[in-house]
Design a protein around this motif. Structure first.
Motif, mmCIF file in Angstrom:
data_model
loop_
_atom_site.group_PDB
_atom_site.id
_atom_site.type_symbol
_atom_site.label_atom_id
_atom_site.label_comp_id
_atom_site.label_asym_id
_atom_site.label_seq_id
_atom_site.Cartn_x
_atom_site.Cartn_y
_atom_site.Cartn_z
ATOM 1 N N ASP A 123 8.171 10.134 -10.198
ATOM 2 C CA ASP A 123 7.919 8.715 -10.441
ATOM 3 C C ASP A 123 7.906 8.411 -11.931
ATOM 4 O OD1 ASP A 123 7.730 8.159 -7.734
ATOM 5 O OD2 ASP A 123 5.539 8.241 -7.688
ATOM 6 N N ALA A 124 7.258 9.275 -12.712
ATOM 7 C CA ALA A 124 7.186 9.056 -14.158
ATOM 8 C C ALA A 124 8.561 9.132 -14.803
ATOM 9 C CB ALA A 124 6.244 10.085 -14.788
ATOM 10 N N GLU A 125 9.410 9.999 -14.284
ATOM 11 C CA GLU A 125 10.732 10.195 -14.874
ATOM 12 C C GLU A 125 11.726 9.120 -14.457
ATOM 13 O OE1 GLU A 125 14.237 13.644 -15.155
ATOM 14 O OE2 GLU A 125 12.274 14.088 -14.233
ATOM 15 N N HIS A 126 11.630 8.667 -13.205
ATOM 16 C CA HIS A 126 12.668 7.790 -12.657
ATOM 17 C C HIS A 126 12.183 6.376 -12.329
ATOM 18 C CE1 HIS A 126 15.241 11.289 -12.381
ATOM 19 N NE2 HIS A 126 14.320 11.926 -11.671
ATOM 20 N N GLY A 127 10.911 6.087 -12.554
ATOM 21 C CA GLY A 127 10.393 4.756 -12.262
ATOM 22 C C GLY A 127 10.308 4.454 -10.777
ATOM 23 N N THR A 128 10.206 5.480 -9.951
ATOM 24 C CA THR A 128 10.094 5.308 -8.503
ATOM 25 C C THR A 128 8.627 5.168 -8.087
ATOM 26 O OG1 THR A 128 10.203 7.722 -8.333
ATOM 27 C CG2 THR A 128 12.243 6.498 -7.985
ATOM 28 N N SER A 129 8.406 4.978 -6.783
ATOM 29 C CA SER A 129 7.051 4.856 -6.235
ATOM 30 C C SER A 129 6.869 5.838 -5.084
ATOM 31 C CB SER A 129 6.800 3.423 -5.752
ATOM 32 O OG SER A 129 6.927 2.502 -6.804
ATOM 33 N N LEU A 130 7.367 7.046 -5.267
ATOM 34 C CA LEU A 130 7.331 8.021 -4.186
ATOM 35 C C LEU A 130 5.904 8.409 -3.815
ATOM 36 C CD1 LEU A 130 10.231 10.348 -5.393
ATOM 37 C CD2 LEU A 130 10.322 8.562 -3.634
ATOM 38 N N PHE A 131 5.048 8.588 -4.795
ATOM 39 C CA PHE A 131 3.660 8.971 -4.502
ATOM 40 C C PHE A 131 2.947 7.854 -3.748
ATOM 41 C CE2 PHE A 131 -0.861 9.585 -5.523
ATOM 42 C CZ PHE A 131 -1.022 10.904 -5.114
ATOM 43 N N ALA A 132 3.116 6.620 -4.197
ATOM 44 C CA ALA A 132 2.492 5.488 -3.505
ATOM 45 C C ALA A 132 3.031 5.337 -2.088
ATOM 46 C CB ALA A 132 2.730 4.202 -4.297
ATOM 47 N N ARG A 133 4.296 5.661 -1.873
ATOM 48 C CA ARG A 133 4.884 5.573 -0.534
ATOM 49 C C ARG A 133 4.323 6.651 0.385
ATOM 50 N NH1 ARG A 133 8.533 2.595 1.572
ATOM 51 N NH2 ARG A 133 8.967 1.636 -0.455
ATOM 52 N N MET A 134 4.019 7.818 -0.199
ATOM 53 C CA MET A 134 3.455 8.912 0.583
ATOM 54 C C MET A 134 1.982 8.675 0.927
ATOM 55 S SD MET A 134 1.224 11.685 0.042
ATOM 56 C CE MET A 134 1.259 11.902 -1.723
ATOM 57 N N LEU A 135 1.238 8.009 0.043
ATOM 58 C CA LEU A 135 -0.208 7.924 0.199
ATOM 59 C C LEU A 135 -0.665 7.414 1.563
ATOM 60 C CD1 LEU A 135 -1.819 6.757 -3.173
ATOM 61 C CD2 LEU A 135 -2.278 8.839 -1.886
ATOM 62 N N PRO A 136 -0.154 6.291 2.073
ATOM 63 C CA PRO A 136 -0.628 5.843 3.387
ATOM 64 C C PRO A 136 -0.313 6.842 4.492
ATOM 65 C CG PRO A 136 0.481 4.060 2.227
ATOM 66 C CD PRO A 136 0.768 5.314 1.467
ATOM 67 N N LEU A 137 0.811 7.549 4.393
ATOM 68 C CA LEU A 137 1.157 8.553 5.392
ATOM 69 C C LEU A 137 0.133 9.681 5.402
ATOM 70 C CD1 LEU A 137 4.965 8.816 4.568
ATOM 71 C CD2 LEU A 137 3.924 7.512 6.432
ATOM 72 N N MET A 138 -0.353 10.041 4.219
ATOM 73 C CA MET A 138 -1.311 11.112 4.087
ATOM 74 C C MET A 138 -2.745 10.643 4.361
ATOM 75 S SD MET A 138 -3.809 11.974 1.658
ATOM 76 C CE MET A 138 -3.215 11.199 0.158
ATOM 77 N N ALA A 139 -3.077 9.412 3.953
ATOM 78 C CA ALA A 139 -4.474 9.007 3.887
ATOM 79 C C ALA A 139 -4.993 8.259 5.108
ATOM 80 C CB ALA A 139 -4.692 8.129 2.643
ATOM 81 N N PHE A 140 -4.118 7.587 5.842
ATOM 82 C CA PHE A 140 -4.595 6.704 6.904
ATOM 83 C C PHE A 140 -4.332 7.285 8.285
ATOM 84 C CE2 PHE A 140 -3.970 2.751 4.022
ATOM 85 C CZ PHE A 140 -5.142 3.064 3.349
ATOM 86 N N GLY A 141 -5.253 6.981 9.191
ATOM 87 C CA GLY A 141 -5.150 7.429 10.567
ATOM 88 C C GLY A 141 -4.691 6.321 11.499
ATOM 89 N N PRO A 142 -4.854 6.518 12.812
ATOM 90 C CA PRO A 142 -4.365 5.550 13.797
ATOM 91 C C PRO A 142 -4.949 4.147 13.637
ATOM 92 C CG PRO A 142 -4.887 7.633 14.855
ATOM 93 C CD PRO A 142 -5.367 7.745 13.443
ATOM 94 N N ARG A 143 -6.176 4.043 13.123
ATOM 95 C CA ARG A 143 -6.774 2.711 12.937
ATOM 96 C C ARG A 143 -5.863 1.822 12.092
ATOM 97 N NH1 ARG A 143 -12.083 0.831 12.906
ATOM 98 N NH2 ARG A 143 -12.800 2.957 13.321
ATOM 99 N N TYR A 144 -5.233 2.405 11.077
ATOM 100 C CA TYR A 144 -4.306 1.637 10.240
ATOM 101 C C TYR A 144 -2.942 1.490 10.915
ATOM 102 C CZ TYR A 144 -0.987 0.537 6.533
ATOM 103 O OH TYR A 144 0.023 -0.033 5.798
ATOM 104 N N TRP A 145 -2.369 2.597 11.356
ATOM 105 C CA TRP A 145 -0.983 2.580 11.819
ATOM 106 C C TRP A 145 -0.795 1.818 13.122
ATOM 107 C CZ3 TRP A 145 2.509 3.355 8.426
ATOM 108 C CH2 TRP A 145 2.232 4.186 7.333
ATOM 109 N N ARG A 161 3.494 -1.361 -2.697
ATOM 110 C CA ARG A 161 3.587 -2.054 -3.987
ATOM 111 C C ARG A 161 2.218 -2.143 -4.659
ATOM 112 N NH1 ARG A 161 7.398 -5.066 -0.955
ATOM 113 N NH2 ARG A 161 5.818 -6.587 -0.345
ATOM 114 N N ALA A 162 1.184 -2.434 -3.874
ATOM 115 C CA ALA A 162 -0.166 -2.532 -4.441
ATOM 116 C C ALA A 162 -0.641 -1.173 -4.963
ATOM 117 C CB ALA A 162 -1.130 -3.065 -3.390
ATOM 118 N N LEU A 163 -0.390 -0.124 -4.201
ATOM 119 C CA LEU A 163 -0.816 1.209 -4.627
ATOM 120 C C LEU A 163 -0.094 1.650 -5.895
ATOM 121 C CD1 LEU A 163 -0.939 3.011 -1.167
ATOM 122 C CD2 LEU A 163 -2.897 2.490 -2.631
ATOM 123 N N ALA A 164 1.178 1.322 -6.001
ATOM 124 C CA ALA A 164 1.959 1.737 -7.162
ATOM 125 C C ALA A 164 1.391 1.174 -8.461
ATOM 126 C CB ALA A 164 3.415 1.324 -6.990
#
Length: 284
Positions: free
Chosen positions: A144-166, A179-182
């Protein structure tokens, strides 16, 4: 906001923190990539009964340091320095994720200071699977730092949230969250993740004397159940509770998260009158 200076392994840190409420001390320690604002719902719920101190540790919020590598001991020293500067002699202590590891280190290193301990999504040591996870985080952050992407922010909900969110979201809501996480991620998330990689609290667990709540998330994809059991086995006065959420329970189920912690704190703080165990006045 109040600040205090403390020496850490790479130099000096100026730690910024919030001090809210009145009553016995309560110190709140945020997780990787977050800031002390993570604790606003809990602070609002208990500030009528506790003097709440919520610091930013290095890499987050208003805290400034040397910019180099950090250790778990460094971050524990910063949290303790904020408690000292706020006038807290003893205090209840709550941590989430890396904040739970920091809180465990502090409670094991300074057991006389900690009246009770809540560890949400904490762990005893970084095992092989967790090491692979955190290394992947660092790869995403560097990309992300090198290419201006938001890969970490895109991964975070997949890693952090359970069925209540999804079970109650859609593609548009997910993209808005990304976008907010980024934009909200702490600038020192990579430095904090490097600390995650190095956690090993096993030598300190037996030194934790405070009554402890090991609060797990039922759908935690980062911290396995075996880690929670190691905390329970290693901390003598500990008990277990579980929340129906993922690793990011403070955001996924804020009301349930606050209720479980506030309930435990209420048990630890008997009603001794309106002036019982008050914190010292706020620093000028």
């Amino acid at each position: 906001m109040p600040t205090t200076r403390v020496r850490i392994s790479g130099g000096e840190a100026v730690v910024e923190y919030d001090r809210t409420g009145t009553g016995p001390g309560l110190v709140l320690v945020h997780g990787t990539g977050a800031t002390r604002e993570q604790w606003l719902p809990l602070t609002e719920a208990v500030a009528d009964r506790f003097t709440v101190v919520a610091p930013d540790y290095s890499g987050s919020g208003g805290t400034i340091d040397h910019g180099g590598p950090l250790t778990l001991a460094d971050l524990a020293d910063e949290v303790l320095a904020a408690a000292d500067h706020a006038g807290l002699g003893t205090f209840h202590l709550v941590g989430h994720s890396l904040g739970a590891a920091i809180a465990t280190h502090l409670a094991g290193s300074h057991p006389a200071r900690v009246r009770s301990l809540v560890l949400h999504a904490g762990w005893a040591y970084t095992d092989s699977r967790m090491r692979a996870e955190f290394t992947y985080w660092l790869d995403l952050l560097r990309a992300d730092a090198e290419h201006g992407t938001s890969l970490f922010a895109r991964m975070l909900p997949l890693m952090a949230f359970g069925p209540r969110y999804w079970d109650h979201t859609d593609t548009a809501a997910y993209e808005e969250l990304v976008r907010a996480l980024a934009t909200a991620l702490a600038p020192g998330t990579d430095r904090q993740t490097a600390v995650d990689l190095a956690v090993d609290l096993r030598p300190l667990l037996a030194s934790v004397t405070a009554p402890t709540l090991v609060l797990a998330s039922a759908h935690d994809r980062v911290i396995g159940a075996a880690q929670q059991q190691q905390l329970l086995a290693g901390i003598s006065h500990s008990r277990y509770a579980e929340i129906d959420a993922g690793h990011g329970a403070p955001a996924e189920d804020p009301a349930g998260f606050v209720a479980r912690i506030a309930g435990f704190l209420a048990e630890q703080q008997p009603d001794e009158g309106p002036m019982a165990d008050r914190a010292a006045p706020a620093p000028a």
